[in-house]
Design a protein around this motif. Structure first.
Motif, mmCIF file in Angstrom:
data_model
loop_
_atom_site.group_PDB
_atom_site.id
_atom_site.type_symbol
_atom_site.label_atom_id
_atom_site.label_comp_id
_atom_site.label_asym_id
_atom_site.label_seq_id
_atom_site.Cartn_x
_atom_site.Cartn_y
_atom_site.Cartn_z
ATOM 1 N N ARG A 94 42.964 57.019 -1.697
ATOM 2 C CA ARG A 94 44.329 57.158 -1.205
ATOM 3 C C ARG A 94 44.815 58.590 -1.425
ATOM 4 N N GLY A 95 45.513 59.142 -0.427
ATOM 5 C CA GLY A 95 46.042 60.493 -0.540
ATOM 6 C C GLY A 95 45.417 61.421 0.482
ATOM 7 N N TYR A 96 45.583 62.728 0.250
ATOM 8 C CA TYR A 96 45.080 63.712 1.194
ATOM 9 C C TYR A 96 43.583 63.894 1.045
ATOM 10 N N ASN A 97 42.869 63.743 2.158
ATOM 11 C CA ASN A 97 41.434 63.953 2.194
ATOM 12 C C ASN A 97 41.184 65.330 2.806
ATOM 13 N N LYS A 98 40.841 66.296 1.942
ATOM 14 C CA LYS A 98 40.708 67.679 2.380
ATOM 15 C C LYS A 98 39.533 67.865 3.331
ATOM 16 N N GLU A 99 38.457 67.133 3.110
ATOM 17 C CA GLU A 99 37.260 67.306 3.938
ATOM 18 C C GLU A 99 37.545 66.991 5.396
ATOM 19 N N HIS A 100 38.334 65.946 5.646
ATOM 20 C CA HIS A 100 38.590 65.519 7.021
ATOM 21 C C HIS A 100 40.015 65.817 7.474
ATOM 22 N N ASP A 101 40.817 66.430 6.595
ATOM 23 C CA ASP A 101 42.198 66.803 6.907
ATOM 24 C C ASP A 101 43.012 65.607 7.394
ATOM 25 N N ILE A 102 42.935 64.508 6.660
ATOM 26 C CA ILE A 102 43.725 63.326 6.971
ATOM 27 C C ILE A 102 44.390 62.832 5.689
ATOM 28 N N VAL A 103 45.464 62.073 5.846
ATOM 29 C CA VAL A 103 46.153 61.465 4.714
ATOM 30 C C VAL A 103 45.902 59.962 4.778
ATOM 31 N N VAL A 104 45.248 59.429 3.772
ATOM 32 C CA VAL A 104 44.921 57.997 3.708
ATOM 33 C C VAL A 104 46.048 57.291 2.964
ATOM 34 N N ILE A 105 46.704 56.316 3.611
ATOM 35 C CA ILE A 105 47.861 55.673 2.989
ATOM 36 C C ILE A 105 47.523 54.316 2.377
ATOM 37 N N GLY A 106 46.327 53.800 2.631
ATOM 38 C CA GLY A 106 45.940 52.513 2.048
ATOM 39 C C GLY A 106 45.139 52.696 0.772
ATOM 40 N N ASP A 107 45.064 51.643 -0.025
ATOM 41 C CA ASP A 107 44.306 51.710 -1.284
ATOM 42 C C ASP A 107 43.144 50.721 -1.302
ATOM 43 N N THR A 108 42.699 50.286 -0.100
ATOM 44 C CA THR A 108 41.592 49.329 -0.027
ATOM 45 C C THR A 108 40.238 50.026 -0.001
ATOM 46 N N GLY A 109 40.234 51.354 0.150
ATOM 47 C CA GLY A 109 38.977 52.084 0.259
ATOM 48 C C GLY A 109 38.420 52.095 1.663
ATOM 49 N N GLN A 110 39.144 51.480 2.606
ATOM 50 C CA GLN A 110 38.698 51.423 4.001
ATOM 51 C C GLN A 110 39.833 51.878 4.914
ATOM 52 N N ILE A 111 39.471 52.526 6.009
ATOM 53 C CA ILE A 111 40.475 52.991 6.957
ATOM 54 C C ILE A 111 40.194 52.431 8.340
ATOM 55 N N GLY A 112 41.263 52.384 9.150
ATOM 56 C CA GLY A 112 41.162 51.940 10.534
ATOM 57 C C GLY A 112 41.582 53.050 11.476
ATOM 58 N N ASP A 113 42.605 52.790 12.285
ATOM 59 C CA ASP A 113 43.096 53.807 13.218
ATOM 60 C C ASP A 113 43.668 55.005 12.468
ATOM 61 N N ILE A 114 43.549 56.173 13.095
ATOM 62 C CA ILE A 114 44.143 57.392 12.548
ATOM 63 C C ILE A 114 45.225 57.841 13.517
ATOM 64 N N TYR A 115 46.466 57.864 13.029
ATOM 65 C CA TYR A 115 47.602 58.285 13.836
ATOM 66 C C TYR A 115 47.878 59.772 13.604
ATOM 67 N N GLU A 116 48.274 60.443 14.669
ATOM 68 C CA GLU A 116 48.834 61.787 14.517
ATOM 69 C C GLU A 116 50.303 61.720 14.893
ATOM 70 N N ILE A 117 51.155 61.922 13.898
ATOM 71 C CA ILE A 117 52.596 61.886 14.099
ATOM 72 C C ILE A 117 53.140 63.264 13.766
ATOM 73 N N GLN A 118 53.602 63.958 14.780
ATOM 74 C CA GLN A 118 54.172 65.301 14.639
ATOM 75 C C GLN A 118 53.254 66.228 13.842
ATOM 76 N N GLY A 119 51.979 66.183 14.159
ATOM 77 C CA GLY A 119 51.011 67.086 13.561
ATOM 78 C C GLY A 119 50.364 66.574 12.299
ATOM 79 N N LEU A 120 50.883 65.491 11.709
ATOM 80 C CA LEU A 120 50.315 64.938 10.479
ATOM 81 C C LEU A 120 49.342 63.816 10.836
ATOM 82 N N LYS A 121 48.101 63.913 10.334
ATOM 83 C CA LYS A 121 47.063 62.936 10.642
ATOM 84 C C LYS A 121 47.021 61.892 9.528
ATOM 85 N N ILE A 122 47.301 60.649 9.895
ATOM 86 C CA ILE A 122 47.487 59.584 8.914
ATOM 87 C C ILE A 122 46.510 58.452 9.201
#
Length: 737
Positions: free
Chosen positions: A29-57
């Motif tokens: 959970r948090g900012y992933n520098k390698e892929h420049d995304i912010v992970v908001i879940g704490d399950t260790g798994q991600i799904g869709d990646i949204y870009e909202i006003q330049g922020l990749k979530i």
């Protein structure tokens, strides 16, 4: 048809990488520098990646089983009636032991949803809401009772969650429309965080102390009171306090384990967590340590209060050294610029996630978010929480069952059309219900010396056609880095130049050499105007920008007529970098430049490099009337009152003839930053308007014949004598004096 641009689903990470890391549940959970995304879940798994006003979530991966109900939309989950009667942990303690066990799983599940969010089927589509959003929808009481689910709010809370987990971020700066629910949502988040935190302080500020108090008493306190017993700590003092809400016993202790063991309350340490509000002022909360600061109506701080000054103070309340320990939830519509809107605009612009320092932070430390009004306008949201952008072909109903037979975009446009003759009323409507940031920061018209109707017509037109598609951002460079050869233009989203037109290859880099001096080869096509600066740095680090504008004339060449084709508003690290930028633009287009000579370093730079022929002489004086310096380097002073008036008149002339609705279409002025500067232009404070200075000089340069001095002519009096004759006799005879 309206096309939304608020967010998009992107794929910045390879699917194989996502699959591999999902398998091992290795997404932290948090900012992933390698892929420049912010992970908001704490399950260790991600799904869709949204870009909202330049922020990749990165959202959590959907579970196999997604909650669904008969209505196929959001509805508050059923709350057991028996638990509604239990108001405090003391009531629970007195509840029969044999009946408690059946509610343990329910209570545990509510804690899980609060922490990790909730998935539900919305009109057949698996939809994720954050834990904060879930607490707002399921457990928060607002003025109308239970909040409605809205897609705009879902995106808002996703963005906010990313701000919370990103260790580089101090929070959000939210530019909103009126009645979007920010006050209630931020109040709900305040209670949500405060009831699970220990030894923490939560603060509220608004445009006035009375507004902050009202938010506290009318929103924060009722939400807290209506929390279920298993989320609500025991509070000190009155049930409905006026200034501070203090929690003593932590809700986090009321888990199944504590309920099972029936641990004595006297042995549980208090939270020592408080929520309070402060009177508005630059130094409000100075020296405090805050876990959350809610900044409501931050775009409406009027003099002497200043939101920029307050943020510089309160920002330090959210950190220990370099570590960010608290967050700010800031949101507002904007007042007129001279009534607090200008400071909020600066703060919003300084929060652009695309512009970061070397620490990875924005200038303000916040992340800016703007949600256009069409996403969250009351009466135009269907029963699934989706905005009705366009007028529907079939029956569409809102959450209250009312028919929606017109799209919000058409409804908004009808309102705008009805206010065309009331410019101040129109600007106020734009600020309250903005579809663009330009609308949100629209200023009042009463102080402008130019035709604001035409300026704003052009701005709206540019927004409608997405002027960014017409403009190209980039930088000029010497070919192979060899100066004084060939200049090329290289597109770059982070470049300092914006251009709407470039000449054909055979017209580029047309430089004529005469007696060792270089002259522009396309002088007949157009000219540049420049507002320069001489000093690389300033004491406060906030020196004005250098500015350059290019304007075409009417010519037989293949070029648009009377069109601004280039805008440069920047302050590079050194003045020499700025000078080189200006020189390369002039060489590339082969056009002369009219610059202010009271800051002469740019003009001396041109002369030293052999480009004196590119620097225009002031058009209002003959050569033999120029000063020694003016003959040496060219340029025009800005101190003369005549020049100031001529400069303003040049801009006025151009606006009236080439900006806004012209009868056969709209003008070709695509640079909104310059248009906005014209709208705010104050002839008595010209130094604040870099874009207006340079664009006005470009207009004067292209119309220099209008300023040409008339040569004085000595008029000799006519010596006309009328002869007189005597007509006596048969012959007329002249009468001699």
């Amino acid at each position: 048809m309206y096309e939304q641009s608020l967010y998009k689903i992107i794929e910045p990470v390879k699917k194989t990488t996502i699959s591999r890391l999902n398998k091992g549940k290795k997404w932290g959970r948090g900012y992933n520098k390698e892929h420049d995304i912010v992970v908001i879940g704490d399950t260790g798994q991600i799904g869709d990646i949204y870009e909202i006003q330049g922020l990749k979530i990165a959202l959590p991966k959907p579970p196999k089983d997604v909650y669904s109900n008969d209505s196929k939309k959001w509805a508050q989950l059923e709350k057991p009636d028996i638990l509604k009667k239990i108001k405090t942990i003391f009531d629970w303690k007195a509840y029969p032991e044999e009946q408690k066990d059946q509610w343990h799983d329910y209570i545990d599940e509510e804690f899980n949803r609060r922490d990790g969010g909730f998935w539900f089927n919305n009109n057949g589509k698996p939809t994720y809401i954050t834990g904060t959003h879930y607490m707002y929808l399921q457990w928060s009481k607002i003025d109308v009772g239970a909040p409605d689910f809205r897609e705009a709010n879902r995106l808002f809370f996703i963005f906010w969650e990313a701000c919370k987990v990103d260790t580089r971020c101090y929070g959000m700066c939210y530019l909103k429309n009126r009645r979007s629910g920010f006050s209630f949502m931020s109040s709900a988040e305040t209670v949500n965080l405060a009831t699970i935190s220990s030894d923490s302080r939560y603060g509220i500020l608004s445009k006035s102390g009375a507004d902050a108090k009202k938010m506290f008493t009318d929103k924060v306190v009722p939400i807290s009171i209506n929390y279920p017993f298993f989320f609500k700590p025991i509070q000190d003092g009155m049930d409905r306090p006026k200034s501070e809400l203090a929690y003593r016993v932590p809700a986090s202790k009321f888990t199944r384990k504590k309920i099972d063991t029936n641990e004595k309350l006297e042995e549980i340490k208090g939270l020592d967590t408080t929520i309070d509000w402060k009177n508005t002022g630059d130094n409000s909360y100075d020296g405090e340590k805050l876990s959350l600061l809610v900044h409501d109506e931050s775009g409406k701080w009027e003099r002497p209060d200043n939101i920029l000054n307050n943020w510089r103070v309160t920002k330090t309340c959210l950190r220990l050294g370099s570590r960010i320990i608290g967050k700010c939830m800031m949101g507002s519509t904007s007042n007129a610029l001279d009534k607090g809107g200008d400071n909020f605009k600066k703060l919003y612009n300084d929060s652009d996630v695309a512009r970061r320092n070397r620490n990875g932070q924005t200038k303000s430390g916040l992340y800016s978010l703007f949600i256009p009004m069409e996403w969250n306008f009351e009466g135009f949201i269907d029963k699934y929480g989706q905005p009705v952008f366009n007028s529907p072909d079939n029956d569409v109903h809102g959450p209250d069952g009312e028919l929606i037979d017109i799209g919000v975009v058409d409804h908004w446009q009808n309102e705008v059309d009805g206010l065309k003759d009331d410019q101040d009323g129109l600007n106020e409507f734009y600020r309250q219900f903005p579809r663009t940031t330009e609308h949100a920061f629209r200023d009042e018209t009463k102080n402008s010396i130019f035709n604001l109707v035409k300026i704003y017509e052009q701005i709206d037109y540019n927004e409608g056609i997405s002027s960014s598609a017409v403009l190209t951002t980039g930088n000029f460079q010497w070919l192979n880095g060899v100066k004084d050869t060939i200049v090329t233009f290289n597109p770059n989203p982070n470049g300092r130049f914006k251009i709407s037109w470039a000449p054909n290859a055979e017209l580029q880099n047309r430089v004529i050499l005469k007696n060792g001096i270089k002259y522009p080869g396309n002088e007949h096509m157009g000219a540049f105007g420049c507002d320069s600066y001489d000093i690389s740095g300033t004491v406060d680090g906030r020196g004005s920008n250098g500015s350059l504008h290019g304007l075409t004339k009417f010519s037989m060449e293949d070029s648009p007529a009377n069109t601004f084709f280039l805008e440069y508003i920047a302050r590079p690290q050194t003045a020499e970098m700025f000078f080189e930028d200006i020189l390369m633009a002039c060489v590339f287009y082969g056009m002369p430049i009219l610059a202010e000579n009271n800051k002469p370093r740019l003009l001396y730079y041109f002369r030293r490099r052999g480009y004196r022929g590119f620097s225009m002489n002031r058009p209002d004086k003959a050569w033999n009337k120029l000063s020694v310096t003016e003959k040496e380097i060219g340029g025009i002073p800005n101190s003369s009152e005549d020049i100031k008036q001529a400069h303003a008149a040049a801009i006025e002339m151009y606006i009236n003839e080439h900006v806004g609705e012209l009868g056969d279409g709209y003008g070709d002025m695509y640079f909104n930053e310059t248009l906005n500067d014209w709208a705010k232009f104050d002839i008595n404070k010209r130094t604040k308007h870099d874009a207006s200075i340079s664009s006005g000089l470009a207009i004067m340069a292209c119309n220099r014949h209008l300023y040409r001095p008339n040569k004085e002519k000595k008029k000799e009096p006519l010596n006309i004598s009328v002869s007189k004759y005597s007509n006596d006799g048969y012959t007329s005879k002249i009468i001699k004096n």
